[in-house]
Design an enzyme around this catalytic site. Structure first.
Site, PDB file in Angstrom:
ATOM      1  N   ARG A  79      41.959  51.478 -70.492  1.00 17.15           N
ATOM      2  CA  ARG A  79      42.192  52.387 -69.355  1.00 17.15           C
ATOM      3  C   ARG A  79      43.624  52.193 -68.863  1.00 17.15           C
ATOM      4  O   ARG A  79      44.043  51.067 -68.586  1.00 17.15           O
ATOM      5  CB  ARG A  79      41.193  52.045 -68.251  1.00 17.15           C
ATOM      6  N   ARG A 148      42.105  48.681 -58.028  1.00 20.78           N
ATOM      7  CA  ARG A 148      42.172  49.484 -59.259  1.00 20.78           C
ATOM      8  C   ARG A 148      43.142  50.672 -59.116  1.00 20.78           C
ATOM      9  O   ARG A 148      43.799  50.820 -58.112  1.00 20.78           O
ATOM     10  CB  ARG A 148      40.766  50.021 -59.569  1.00 20.78           C
ATOM     11  N   LYS A 212      35.338  44.611 -57.925  1.00 24.46           N
ATOM     12  CA  LYS A 212      36.331  45.686 -57.980  1.00 24.46           C
ATOM     13  C   LYS A 212      36.645  46.213 -56.576  1.00 24.46           C
ATOM     14  O   LYS A 212      35.813  46.110 -55.654  1.00 24.46           O
ATOM     15  CB  LYS A 212      35.846  46.819 -58.876  1.00 24.46           C
ATOM     16  N   LYS A 214      38.717  49.662 -54.649  1.00 28.42           N
ATOM     17  CA  LYS A 214      39.300  50.976 -54.961  1.00 28.42           C
ATOM     18  C   LYS A 214      39.929  51.617 -53.740  1.00 28.42           C
ATOM     19  O   LYS A 214      39.349  51.583 -52.658  1.00 28.42           O
ATOM     20  CB  LYS A 214      38.210  51.893 -55.521  1.00 28.42           C
ATOM     21  N   CYS A 439      30.103  61.521 -66.214  1.00 28.13           N
ATOM     22  CA  CYS A 439      30.712  60.269 -66.676  1.00 28.13           C
ATOM     23  C   CYS A 439      30.670  60.243 -68.200  1.00 28.13           C
ATOM     24  O   CYS A 439      30.106  61.131 -68.832  1.00 28.13           O
ATOM     25  CB  CYS A 439      29.958  59.081 -66.101  1.00 28.13           C
ATOM     26  N   CYS A 445      29.532  53.768 -73.502  1.00 23.07           N
ATOM     27  CA  CYS A 445      29.245  52.944 -72.327  1.00 23.07           C
ATOM     28  C   CYS A 445      28.020  52.063 -72.565  1.00 23.07           C
ATOM     29  O   CYS A 445      26.917  52.567 -72.825  1.00 23.07           O
ATOM     30  CB  CYS A 445      29.019  53.825 -71.102  1.00 23.07           C
ATOM     31  N   CYS A 484      23.730  56.571 -65.672  1.00 22.14           N
ATOM     32  CA  CYS A 484      23.039  55.448 -65.024  1.00 22.14           C
ATOM     33  C   CYS A 484      23.404  55.452 -63.544  1.00 22.14           C
ATOM     34  O   CYS A 484      24.263  56.230 -63.112  1.00 22.14           O
ATOM     35  CB  CYS A 484      23.415  54.121 -65.706  1.00 22.14           C
ATOM     36  N   CYS A 488      29.586  56.642 -61.705  1.00 19.74           N
ATOM     37  CA  CYS A 488      30.990  56.836 -62.111  1.00 19.74           C
ATOM     38  C   CYS A 488      31.507  58.264 -61.928  1.00 19.74           C
ATOM     39  O   CYS A 488      32.713  58.463 -61.844  1.00 19.74           O
ATOM     40  CB  CYS A 488      31.176  56.388 -63.552  1.00 19.74           C
TER      41      CYS A 488
HETATM   42 FE1  SRM Z   1      32.669  53.324 -63.597  1.00 18.25          FE
HETATM   43  C1  SRM Z   1      31.287  50.541 -64.932  1.00 18.25           C
HETATM   44  C2  SRM Z   1      33.397  54.478 -66.649  1.00 18.25           C
HETATM   45  C3  SRM Z   1      34.642  55.667 -62.190  1.00 18.25           C
HETATM   46  C4  SRM Z   1      31.193  52.715 -60.568  1.00 18.25           C
HETATM   47  N1  SRM Z   1      32.439  52.586 -65.465  1.00 18.25           N
HETATM   48  C5  SRM Z   1      31.885  51.401 -65.809  1.00 18.25           C
HETATM   49  C6  SRM Z   1      32.067  51.105 -67.302  1.00 18.25           C
HETATM   50  C7  SRM Z   1      33.348  50.361 -67.470  1.00 18.25           C
HETATM   51  C8  SRM Z   1      30.880  50.425 -67.999  1.00 18.25           C
HETATM   52  C9  SRM Z   1      30.880  48.942 -68.096  1.00 18.25           C
HETATM   53  O1  SRM Z   1      31.084  48.239 -67.091  1.00 18.25           O
HETATM   54  O2  SRM Z   1      30.633  48.447 -69.200  1.00 18.25           O
HETATM   55  C10 SRM Z   1      32.201  52.569 -67.824  1.00 18.25           C
HETATM   56  C11 SRM Z   1      32.962  52.761 -69.128  1.00 18.25           C
HETATM   57  C12 SRM Z   1      32.410  53.938 -69.890  1.00 18.25           C
HETATM   58  C13 SRM Z   1      33.217  54.330 -71.062  1.00 18.25           C
HETATM   59  O3  SRM Z   1      32.707  54.219 -72.205  1.00 18.25           O
HETATM   60  O4  SRM Z   1      34.341  54.786 -70.897  1.00 18.25           O
HETATM   61  C14 SRM Z   1      32.737  53.269 -66.600  1.00 18.25           C
HETATM   62  N2  SRM Z   1      33.900  54.718 -64.295  1.00 18.25           N
HETATM   63  C15 SRM Z   1      33.990  55.107 -65.591  1.00 18.25           C
HETATM   64  C16 SRM Z   1      34.817  56.364 -65.732  1.00 18.25           C
HETATM   65  C17 SRM Z   1      35.625  56.429 -67.026  1.00 18.25           C
HETATM   66  C18 SRM Z   1      33.871  57.572 -65.613  1.00 18.25           C
HETATM   67  C19 SRM Z   1      34.437  58.898 -66.081  1.00 18.25           C
HETATM   68  O5  SRM Z   1      33.738  59.533 -66.853  1.00 18.25           O
HETATM   69  O6  SRM Z   1      35.529  59.282 -65.683  1.00 18.25           O
HETATM   70  C20 SRM Z   1      35.642  56.276 -64.440  1.00 18.25           C
HETATM   71  C21 SRM Z   1      36.902  55.489 -64.612  1.00 18.25           C
HETATM   72  C22 SRM Z   1      37.677  55.403 -63.353  1.00 18.25           C
HETATM   73  C23 SRM Z   1      39.042  54.824 -63.479  1.00 18.25           C
HETATM   74  O7  SRM Z   1      39.914  55.468 -64.047  1.00 18.25           O
HETATM   75  O8  SRM Z   1      39.263  53.719 -62.948  1.00 18.25           O
HETATM   76  C24 SRM Z   1      34.685  55.498 -63.544  1.00 18.25           C
HETATM   77  N3  SRM Z   1      32.948  54.012 -61.697  1.00 18.25           N
HETATM   78  C25 SRM Z   1      33.727  55.077 -61.350  1.00 18.25           C
HETATM   79  C26 SRM Z   1      33.410  55.502 -60.015  1.00 18.25           C
HETATM   80  C27 SRM Z   1      34.019  56.680 -59.291  1.00 18.25           C
HETATM   81  C28 SRM Z   1      35.251  56.328 -58.522  1.00 18.25           C
HETATM   82  O9  SRM Z   1      35.697  55.180 -58.531  1.00 18.25           O
HETATM   83  O10 SRM Z   1      35.800  57.222 -57.892  1.00 18.25           O
HETATM   84  C29 SRM Z   1      32.404  54.670 -59.550  1.00 18.25           C
HETATM   85  C30 SRM Z   1      31.651  54.787 -58.200  1.00 18.25           C
HETATM   86  C31 SRM Z   1      32.461  54.348 -57.057  1.00 18.25           C
HETATM   87  C32 SRM Z   1      32.310  52.894 -56.829  1.00 18.25           C
HETATM   88  O11 SRM Z   1      32.987  52.110 -57.487  1.00 18.25           O
HETATM   89  O12 SRM Z   1      31.476  52.511 -55.999  1.00 18.25           O
HETATM   90  C33 SRM Z   1      32.128  53.725 -60.616  1.00 18.25           C
HETATM   91  N4  SRM Z   1      31.484  51.846 -62.859  1.00 18.25           N
HETATM   92  C34 SRM Z   1      30.948  51.822 -61.606  1.00 18.25           C
HETATM   93  C35 SRM Z   1      30.055  50.694 -61.506  1.00 18.25           C
HETATM   94  C36 SRM Z   1      29.214  50.288 -60.271  1.00 18.25           C
HETATM   95  C37 SRM Z   1      30.001  49.441 -59.339  1.00 18.25           C
HETATM   96  C38 SRM Z   1      29.162  48.934 -58.204  1.00 18.25           C
HETATM   97  O13 SRM Z   1      29.706  48.703 -57.131  1.00 18.25           O
HETATM   98  O14 SRM Z   1      27.967  48.721 -58.370  1.00 18.25           O
HETATM   99  C39 SRM Z   1      30.073  50.060 -62.768  1.00 18.25           C
HETATM  100  C40 SRM Z   1      29.276  48.807 -63.206  1.00 18.25           C
HETATM  101  C41 SRM Z   1      29.846  47.549 -62.666  1.00 18.25           C
HETATM  102  O15 SRM Z   1      30.938  47.489 -62.110  1.00 18.25           O
HETATM  103  O16 SRM Z   1      29.144  46.552 -62.822  1.00 18.25           O
HETATM  104  C42 SRM Z   1      30.980  50.829 -63.589  1.00 18.25           C
HETATM  105 FE1  SF4 Z   2      28.376  54.210 -67.913  1.00 20.39          FE
HETATM  106 FE2  SF4 Z   2      26.726  54.441 -65.878  1.00 20.39          FE
HETATM  107 FE3  SF4 Z   2      29.331  54.677 -65.475  1.00 20.39          FE
HETATM  108 FE4  SF4 Z   2      28.063  56.579 -66.736  1.00 20.39          FE
HETATM  109  S1  SF4 Z   2      27.684  55.964 -64.614  1.00 20.39           S
HETATM  110  S2  SF4 Z   2      29.999  55.643 -67.409  1.00 20.39           S
HETATM  111  S3  SF4 Z   2      26.525  55.490 -67.853  1.00 20.39           S
HETATM  112  S4  SF4 Z   2      28.318  52.859 -66.129  1.00 20.39           S
END
Ligand code: SRM
Ligand code: SF4
Length: 580
Positions: A79, A148, A212, A214, A439, A445, A484, A488
């Site tokens: 990323r 981030r 994390k 943000k 997402c 993922c 899930c 995201c």
């Molecule tokens: Fe996310 C984890 C993709 C925005 C909440 N996110 C992941 C991971 C890295 C899976 C992993 O941990 O193994 C995913 C990778 C998938 C892949 O194959 O690419 C993933 N998140 C993404 C992206 C690429 C979604 C998309 O389709 O665009 C976004 C990348 C953002 C970036 O450029 O930095 C992405 N993730 C978000 C958002 C939205 C936002 O930030 O505006 C959220 C919800 C907001 C928040 O953080 O509360 C988000 N991602 C999570 C979480 C849950 C965090 C939590 O507090 O519980 C995880 C899992 C974790 O951290 O354990 C996660």
């Molecule tokens: Fe993966 Fe869940 Fe984030 Fe979708 S919402 S990219 S399935 S961690």
């Protein structure tokens, strides 16, 4: 250090990994040299996140490889760090080429305005990082327990303040970067600092943040960055077209786990007003308060939202004021009316143009198109545009791209490229499609429970039929899908939210406010897409005829369709109020 001194509870495993890592070095460099496996160890995989890298495997191949007794098809997701989502044409061209040579070869625009490469084999990571470095791009702190990628409004629209807000977002991103040289040593072969002794990490300390963190900057009337979902938010306040300061928000976050009511999405609280020169000081005070008080014993309870939920916003505000020496003023009035990207050509106040290009799920690749277009050569078209463009590209929080800073002369050329490749499609797109997010989910993922990006075309096709039949093709309605409950694609802020539960099963949420200021509520804990279409068809029909003047779909569901006592956490199906 193995237990939290305040609670005496055992620290989470990640805390121990960070503590022992010599400021994020671990043994990553040694493991990179081991070509007997495409993977790295669990501990190092936690550390590479801070360098913007996730170890993944192709889940489509898992079963076959297991049967054949072979190692999983490992690769990395990288990323990029791109505050505010801005890239130059030269950067675009280099990223495009690196994706072709060293990755999947698609580029993926994320919901936080940056690029992801998928499918990067272990041996290709270093060349990829070096290639990015040549055009001054990196992936430092793109993931991990740090601040981030910082979001900022991308679309030039008509506001002269946009540049100022972007500059502050970028400055805060730089200010809050980790100071360790680990990234440069490991990926760019820089010399070890002072004989390998790790340098200090003044703001974060050697265990960084509990989780994390943000930040997003919003410029009303657009809430395109979904500021209330951010740990830290700055809402720009203008008077007579001059930026006078920001309302600060804290404690937003969306991740949760199905069936675990201790975890939940939360909208941020307003702390109050500050002047522009106070942004970094307040940002640091928020960050270090969370560093010191966030829960390091349970990663499911470690985000800032839980610190604030447990200790109260008044306590948190007091702590930030004490640490920063700044007293918040009363929050100033602001009004968010939209989250939508402007699509097509728009003229800016400075006389230049920008083109808002819709990219479904942010996936940039050349693919056979949906509908009647024979191909959808998004990657080729954008490469050609980057080759002649003299402005910049802006990645949006809705996974689109804005081609910005276009002169009258270049507009003709860019228009010709878009037309040649059939990319003026948004003229025929429903507003449902233009607003939809998904997402990544499967196959990359590791946490996905259901399809998301790959199911979005089907979901849209089904719902477009219903919205079209109800005369709502041109109504802005937000629909977001995730594989899930981590959230995201920010599904809990969507008027229609699908959250993956199991293969082809989703929890269905309705009733968020379109402008991102109210969460939605659970309607069904587990439903197929086809059943959801059946369930919602009468709701959509009623909305078309019964909605109040200017009422959005989410507001209508909230007012009329959802039971009054339905909460976000309702367990079981909430029977919808389908008859007047
Ligand atoms: Fe996310 C984890 C993709 C925005 C909440 N996110 C992941 C991971 C890295 C899976 C992993 O941990 O193994 C995913 C990778 C998938 C892949 O194959 O690419 C993933 N998140 C993404 C992206 C690429 C979604 C998309 O389709 O665009 C976004 C990348 C953002 C970036 O450029 O930095 C992405 N993730 C978000 C958002 C939205 C936002 O930030 O505006 C959220 C919800 C907001 C928040 O953080 O509360 C988000 N991602 C999570 C979480 C849950 C965090 C939590 O507090 O519980 C995880 C899992 C974790 O951290 O354990 C996660
Ligand atoms: Fe993966 Fe869940 Fe984030 Fe979708 S919402 S990219 S399935 S961690």
């Amino acid at each position: 250090m193995s237990s939290d001194p305040a609670s005496n509870k055992a620290l989470s495993a990640n805390e121990v990994i960070k503590e022992k890592s010599h400021l994020l070095r671990g043994t990553i460099a040694q493991e990179l040299a081991d070509n007997s496996t495409g993977a790295i160890s669990e501990d190092n995989a936690q550390l590479t996140k801070f360098h913007g890298l996730y170890l993944q495997d192709d889940r489509d191949q898992r079963i076959a490889l297991k049967k054949a007794g072979k190692e999983k098809a490992y690769s990395f997701m990288l990323r990029v760090r791109l505050p505010g989502g801005r890239a130059t044409p030269q950067q675009w061209l280099v990223l495009d080429q690196l994706a072709e040579q060293l990755a999947s070869p698609s580029l993926r625009i994320t919901t936080r305005q940056t690029f992801q490469f998928h499918g990067v084999l272990k041996g290709n990571v270093k060349p990829l990082v070096k290639g990015m470095h040549q055009v001054l791009l990196d992936s430092i702190a793109a993931c991990g327990d740090v601040n981030r990628n910082v979001m900022a409004p991308p679309n030039p629209e008509r506001s002269p303040l946009l540049q100022q807000v972007y500059d502050q977002a970028k400055a805060w991103s730089e200010f809050a970067l980790p100071k360790t040289h680990a990234y440069h040593e490991i990926w760019l072969d820089d010399e070890l600092v002072a004989g390998g002794e790790p340098e200090s990490e003044p703001m974060y300390g050697k265990t960084y943040l509990p989780r994390k963190f943000k930040t997003g900057f919003a410029l009303p009337p657009s809430n395109d960055v979904d500021v209330f979902s951010q740990d830290l938010g700055f809402i720009a306040i203008a008077e007579n077209d001059k930026l006078v300061g920001y309302n600060v928000t804290v404690g937003g976050g969306l991740g949760m786990s199905h069936g675990n009511e201790e975890t939940f999405p939360r909208l941020a609280d307003l702390l109050g007003f500050i002047t522009p020169d106070q942004v970094n000081t307040i940002g640091e005070a928020v960050l270090v308060t969370q560093r010191d008080y966030g829960d390091r014993t349970n990663r499911k309870h470690a985000r800032l939202k839980y610190t604030i939920e447990d200790r109260g916003i008044a306590w948190f505000k007091g702590e930030v004021e004490k640490r920063s020496g700044i007293t918040f003023g009363p929050a100033r009035p602001f009004n968010f009316t939209t989250i939508e990207d402007p699509h097509g050509w728009h003229k800016c106040a400075d006389g230049t143009w920008f083109y808002g290009l819709h990219i479904l799920s942010g996936r940039i690749r050349d693919v056979p198109a949906i509908n009647d277009q024979p191909i959808w050569p998004m990657k080729t078209a954008l490469r050609e545009i980057a080759g002649i463009h003299t402005g910049d590209f802006r990645l949006t929080p809705s996974q689109n791209v804005s081609i910005a800073g276009v002169t009258d002369e270049k507009k003709v050329e860019i228009d010709a490229i878009l037309a040649k490749h059939g990319l003026h499609l948004e003229n025929n797109h429903s507003r449902l499609r233009l607003n939809a997010l998904s997402c990544v989910a499967l196959p990359t993922c590791g946490l996905a429970l259901a399809e998301s990006e790959r199911s979005l075309p089907y979901i849209l096709e089904k719902f477009e039929e219903v919205f079209d039949a109800a005369g709502l093709w041109d109504n802005a309605i937000s629909l977001r899908v995730t594989g899930c409950p981590n959230g995201c694609a920010r599904p809990y802020l969507a008027e229609i939210g699908f959250v993956g539960k199991a293969p082809n099963k989703y929890a269905l949420y309705l009733g968020a406010k379109y402008n991102g200021t109210r969460l939605n509520r659970l309607v069904s804990p587990s439903i197929t897409i086809d059943d959801a279409v059946k369930l919602l068809t009468p709701v959509i029909k009623r909305f078309a005829v019964e909605r109040a003047e200017g009422e959005g779909f989410g507001d209508f569901c909230d007012r009329v369709i959802l039971p009054k006592d339905a909460t976000f956490h309702s367990v079981g199906t909430n029977p919808l109020v389908l008859a007047p």
